[in-house]
Scaffold this active site. Structure first.
Site, PDB file in Angstrom:
ATOM      1  N   GLU A 431       0.826  -1.222   0.000  1.00  0.00           N
ATOM      2  CA  GLU A 431       0.000   0.000   0.000  1.00  0.00           C
ATOM      3  C   GLU A 431       0.855   1.264   0.000  1.00  0.00           C
ATOM      4  O   GLU A 431       0.465   2.292   0.541  1.00  0.00           O
ATOM      5  CB  GLU A 431      -0.959   0.040   1.205  1.00  0.00           C
ATOM      6  CG  GLU A 431      -2.043  -0.981   1.187  1.00  0.00           C
ATOM      7  CD  GLU A 431      -2.842  -0.992  -0.089  1.00  0.00           C
ATOM      8  OE1 GLU A 431      -2.907   0.048  -0.760  1.00  0.00           O
ATOM      9  OE2 GLU A 431      -3.364  -2.052  -0.432  1.00  0.00           O
TER      10      GLU A 431
HETATM   11  C1  LIG Z   1       2.912  -9.655   0.671  1.00  0.00           C
HETATM   12  C2  LIG Z   1       2.585  -8.613  -0.343  1.00  0.00           C
HETATM   13  C3  LIG Z   1       1.254  -8.345  -0.634  1.00  0.00           C
HETATM   14  C4  LIG Z   1       0.933  -7.391  -1.612  1.00  0.00           C
HETATM   15  N1  LIG Z   1      -0.385  -7.191  -1.947  1.00  0.00           N
HETATM   16  C5  LIG Z   1      -0.675  -6.434  -3.065  1.00  0.00           C
HETATM   17  C6  LIG Z   1      -1.992  -6.390  -3.600  1.00  0.00           C
HETATM   18  O1  LIG Z   1      -2.937  -6.982  -3.052  1.00  0.00           O
HETATM   19  N2  LIG Z   1      -2.201  -5.694  -4.740  1.00  0.00           N
HETATM   20  C7  LIG Z   1      -1.198  -5.031  -5.392  1.00  0.00           C
HETATM   21  O2  LIG Z   1      -1.451  -4.432  -6.425  1.00  0.00           O
HETATM   22  N3  LIG Z   1       0.063  -5.044  -4.896  1.00  0.00           N
HETATM   23  C8  LIG Z   1       0.359  -5.729  -3.752  1.00  0.00           C
HETATM   24  N4  LIG Z   1       1.650  -5.781  -3.268  1.00  0.00           N
HETATM   25  C9  LIG Z   1       2.689  -4.994  -3.923  1.00  0.00           C
HETATM   26  C10 LIG Z   1       3.147  -3.829  -3.076  1.00  0.00           C
HETATM   27  O3  LIG Z   1       2.145  -2.858  -3.009  1.00  0.00           O
HETATM   28  C11 LIG Z   1       4.477  -3.329  -3.675  1.00  0.00           C
HETATM   29  O4  LIG Z   1       5.452  -4.296  -3.349  1.00  0.00           O
HETATM   30  C12 LIG Z   1       4.850  -1.972  -3.143  1.00  0.00           C
HETATM   31  O5  LIG Z   1       3.989  -1.005  -3.661  1.00  0.00           O
HETATM   32  C13 LIG Z   1       6.296  -1.577  -3.505  1.00  0.00           C
HETATM   33  O6  LIG Z   1       6.567  -1.792  -4.860  1.00  0.00           O
HETATM   34  P1  LIG Z   1       7.877  -2.629  -5.290  1.00  0.00           P
HETATM   35  O7  LIG Z   1       7.841  -3.895  -4.511  1.00  0.00           O
HETATM   36  O8  LIG Z   1       7.893  -2.735  -6.756  1.00  0.00           O
HETATM   37  O9  LIG Z   1       9.092  -1.776  -4.770  1.00  0.00           O
HETATM   38  P2  LIG Z   1       9.800  -0.590  -5.584  1.00  0.00           P
HETATM   39  O10 LIG Z   1       8.770   0.344  -6.094  1.00  0.00           O
HETATM   40  O11 LIG Z   1      10.752  -1.164  -6.535  1.00  0.00           O
HETATM   41  O12 LIG Z   1      10.575   0.143  -4.399  1.00  0.00           O
HETATM   42  C14 LIG Z   1      11.875  -0.267  -3.942  1.00  0.00           C
HETATM   43  C15 LIG Z   1      12.387   0.817  -2.986  1.00  0.00           C
HETATM   44  O13 LIG Z   1      12.538   2.060  -3.691  1.00  0.00           O
HETATM   45  C16 LIG Z   1      11.792   3.085  -3.071  1.00  0.00           C
HETATM   46  N5  LIG Z   1      11.229   3.964  -4.094  1.00  0.00           N
HETATM   47  C17 LIG Z   1      10.563   3.608  -5.206  1.00  0.00           C
HETATM   48  N6  LIG Z   1      10.206   4.693  -5.910  1.00  0.00           N
HETATM   49  C18 LIG Z   1      10.639   5.767  -5.227  1.00  0.00           C
HETATM   50  C19 LIG Z   1      10.572   7.172  -5.432  1.00  0.00           C
HETATM   51  N7  LIG Z   1       9.954   7.703  -6.476  1.00  0.00           N
HETATM   52  N8  LIG Z   1      11.141   7.979  -4.498  1.00  0.00           N
HETATM   53  C20 LIG Z   1      11.733   7.452  -3.418  1.00  0.00           C
HETATM   54  N9  LIG Z   1      11.830   6.150  -3.181  1.00  0.00           N
HETATM   55  C21 LIG Z   1      11.282   5.303  -4.053  1.00  0.00           C
HETATM   56  C22 LIG Z   1      10.729   2.386  -2.250  1.00  0.00           C
HETATM   57  O14 LIG Z   1      10.328   3.180  -1.134  1.00  0.00           O
HETATM   58  C23 LIG Z   1      11.450   1.106  -1.825  1.00  0.00           C
HETATM   59  O15 LIG Z   1      12.194   1.335  -0.669  1.00  0.00           O
HETATM   60  C24 LIG Z   1       1.974  -6.673  -2.255  1.00  0.00           C
HETATM   61  C25 LIG Z   1       3.307  -6.945  -1.941  1.00  0.00           C
HETATM   62  C26 LIG Z   1       3.617  -7.918  -1.020  1.00  0.00           C
HETATM   63  C27 LIG Z   1       5.072  -8.204  -0.752  1.00  0.00           C
END
Ligand SMILES: Cc1cc2nc3c(=O)[nH]c(=O)nc-3n(C[C@H](O)[C@H](O)[C@H](O)COP(=O)(O)OP(=O)(O)OC[C@H]3O[C@@H](n4cnc5c(N)ncnc54)[C@H](O)[C@@H]3O)c2cc1C
Length: 581
Positions: A431
């Site tokens: 989220e």
């Molecule tokens: C158990 C689990 C359940 C989930 N459930 C759902 C679900 O039901 N539906 C759904 O759609 N998704 C779901 N997700 C996905 C989740 O919402 C994402 O993992 C989350 O939004 C982060 O995206 P990412 O993993 O691609 O990390 P990334 O976006 O790659 O981020 C990696 C790091 O970079 C930082 N970062 C990224 N962009 C920026 C920026 N512009 N400025 C500063 N810092 C930044 C982040 O803060 C983080 O520390 C789930 C994930 C997990 C692990």
């Protein structure tokens, strides 16, 4: 250690801090009488400790299992979900038009806390369903509402949120899933990952809310639309028809929330129905995300409470060391040792502060929904990233303290303390990560409006100052906290360099959280000083507020310095220097 809902504190927060009696006067909430609310809290607490809590640890050990596209949840989950539906728990906060009970968000929040504390993995299925209901209620056509809302509110059909793709996590502008118009519906194709309860055996149908692009859509976030993609296509009479081509390719093996299936979803020309208008999907999704962000913040509160209860029980029983004063006898329960007390008080005081803030925000959501006064919505918008970011980061710290209080046994799975820490760890990621929440707070909620809502809120805090004359330590810590936030708001609004603003965004979010928590603990101390009729509760509340001021709120000035002066260090190394190192 079994979970017992902290009903005394919940009632105190509902009545003394969140203003339940005022909320109950809002149109449509007349059923939220003290007797009804009390009965709901008692029943929910029984459901949490007698049905959900007993399958929390076993659910973690067993996990959900994927086989040939189907997911089997751990033993007891199906039966518990049946009881959840039979109890009408999912219908609590929704309007009566589609079978809801029309109770305030505030009351539903207390219930949600209990369900999540007792079994976070289980609670995620209702959480996502409620977010989907909310989005359909606000943005869906009458036909969609008619076809889906009744069953979803009842709980026989559940909902999901399909945003994330391998290349599109925090950055939803990169979403690639396609939606091509085909008569009265669309054909959806693409892959989504990490979809919570994307597939499971708890309900007869699953409704996926999916972000996708139509062929002519503009690039970026302005070209994203929202679609409803059912697992089974309902027939006009509401019975289940054909299986849609939305399938679960696998589920993830993960650090925590083992019982909650996290699905890879594949859509191959799946039938989908547009929600609202084309290209407005992201703003609709934000409706869902705001509700979900609040709920994830509440997960921080819930896990903290659960971890605290476990640590307290252990500290009363574990015998180690002698009494510092008048000792000489045998080993004493570790709760007698000042450092163990300090850890327990850190857990207790922060949990109570987070609970109070979350419930106050829930009450503001009720006022925002039922009145025309925009100040409530502005306050909610300001506080959502704080409730989400601060309560989840603190939840992890509290769960970690829970392990520490248990000593070595905390690191061993059988006490359950480790599960709380593992479960809590996801809350700062999904989220929207804490970094994303903090940027939302600094950019959209403060800088964009010149800090107006934040300043209005600080004005409320200042009104407490004179009233706190009987609590000088709390008064001083709160005044310092207010000054720290005020100076940071000035800095953020005045800064012309977004990198400088964002470099301190997370420390600023932490500052906002501990000051907002301090605000509530100060109000709690004042209410307890007047007397609630329970002398021992009142004394404990005042002592807890004092502890919070001395150990938590006192960090505010240092955080202010980090926000205002810390950017230089954050950006000091060039990318080349990082690479060279
Ligand atoms: C158990 C689990 C359940 C989930 N459930 C759902 C679900 O039901 N539906 C759904 O759609 N998704 C779901 N997700 C996905 C989740 O919402 C994402 O993992 C989350 O939004 C982060 O995206 P990412 O993993 O691609 O990390 P990334 O976006 O790659 O981020 C990696 C790091 O970079 C930082 N970062 C990224 N962009 C920026 C920026 N512009 N400025 C500063 N810092 C930044 C982040 O803060 C983080 O520390 C789930 C994930 C997990 C692990």
């Amino acid at each position: 250690m079994s979970y017992q809902a902290p009903l005394k504190d919940m009632r105190f927060v509902l009545n003394e801090l969140a203003g339940l009696s005022e909320v109950a006067k809002l149109p449509g909430y007349q059923d939220a009488t003290p007797d009804t609310v009390d009965a709901i809290l008692e029943e929910a607490s029984k459901f949490a400790s007698e049905v959900l809590d007993p399958i929390n640890f076993s659910g973690d050990q067993e996990g959900s299992i994927w086989k040939d596209g189907a997911v089997t949840t751990p033993k007891g989950f199906k039966q518990a979900y049946k009881q959840y539906v039979a109890g009408g728990w999912g219908a609590l906060p929704f309007g009566p038009e589609h079978g809801g009970q029309g109770l305030p968000k505030l009351v539903a929040t207390a219930v949600e806390e209990m369900l999540t504390s007792s079994n976070m993995s289980f609670s995620l299925c209702p959480l996502l369903t409620q977010g989907a209901i909310h989005a359909l209620e606000l943005c869906g056509s009458d036909a969609l509402k008619q076809a889906y809302l009744g069953k979803m509110i009842e709980g026989t059909w559940t909902g999901t949120m399909n945003l994330t793709e391998p290349q599109a996590g925090s950055d939803l502008a990169l979403v690639r899933t396609r939606a091509v118009r085909h008569g009265d519906h669309y054909k959806i194709s693409g892959q989504k990952i990490f979809i919570t309860y994307g597939e499971h055996d708890l309900s007869e149908n699953i409704l996926h809310l999916v972000l996708a692009r139509t062929p002519e859509a503009p690039e970026g976030v302005k070209g994203i639309s929202l679609f409803l993609v059912p697992k089974f296509l309902p027939k006009p009479d509401g019975s289940l028809g054909e299986r849609n081509s939305a399938r679960c390719a696998s589920i993830e093996h993960k650090l925590g929330i083992h019982a909650s299936p996290t699905a890879v979803m594949v859509f191959e020309d799946a039938v989908g129905y547009l929600v609202g208008e084309e290209n407005k999907g992201l703003s609709y999704m934000f409706i869902m995300m705001n509700a979900a962000r609040f709920s994830v913040g509440l997960e921080g509160v819930s896990i903290s409470e659960r971890a605290f209860q476990g640590a307290l029980a252990y500290a009363k029983e574990r015998l180690q060391g002698r009494d510092l004063v008048g000792g000489g006898g045998g080993a004493v329960p570790i709760i007698r040792h000042p450092d163990v007390r300090r850890m327990l008080m850190l857990m207790k005081s922060q949990t109570e502060a987070m609970r109070a803030l979350a419930y106050v925000v829930a009450a503001a959501m009720d006022f925002a929904q039922k009145t025309q006064d925009m100040k409530h919505q502005a306050f909610v918008e300001l506080m959502i990233p704080v409730v989400k970011g601060w309560s989840t980061e603190t939840g992890i710290q509290v769960a970690s303290l829970g392990v520490q209080v248990h000593g070595g046994m905390g690191f061993i799975e059988e006490t359950g303390a480790a599960q709380h820490l593992r479960d809590a760890r996801i809350t700062t990621i999904y989220e929207g990560t804490t970094g994303i929440q903090a940027m939302d707070l600094v950019g959209r909620k403060i800088a964009r409006e010149g800090g107006a809502t934040a300043k209005a809120w600080l004005g409320e805090l200042k009104k407490l100052d004179a009233k706190l004359s009987g609590h000088p330590e709390i008064r001083k810590a709160l005044a310092d906290g207010v000054k720290a936030v005020e100076e940071c708001v000035e800095f953020i609004v005045g800064s012309k360099d977004p990198r400088a603003q964002f470099a301190g965004a997370v420390p600023f979010l932490t500052l906002m959280g501990i000051v907002a928590g301090g605000w509530q603990m100060a109000r709690a101390a004042l209410a307890a000083s007047k007397g609630t009729g329970d002398d021992s509760f009142d004394k404990a509340k005042i002592a807890t507020a004092r502890f919070y001021a001395d150990h938590v709120l006192v960090q505010a000035p240092a955080l202010r310095n980090t926000v205002v002066n810390g950017a230089a260090g954050v950006m000091a190394l060039s990318e080349e220097q990082f690479l060279a190192a």
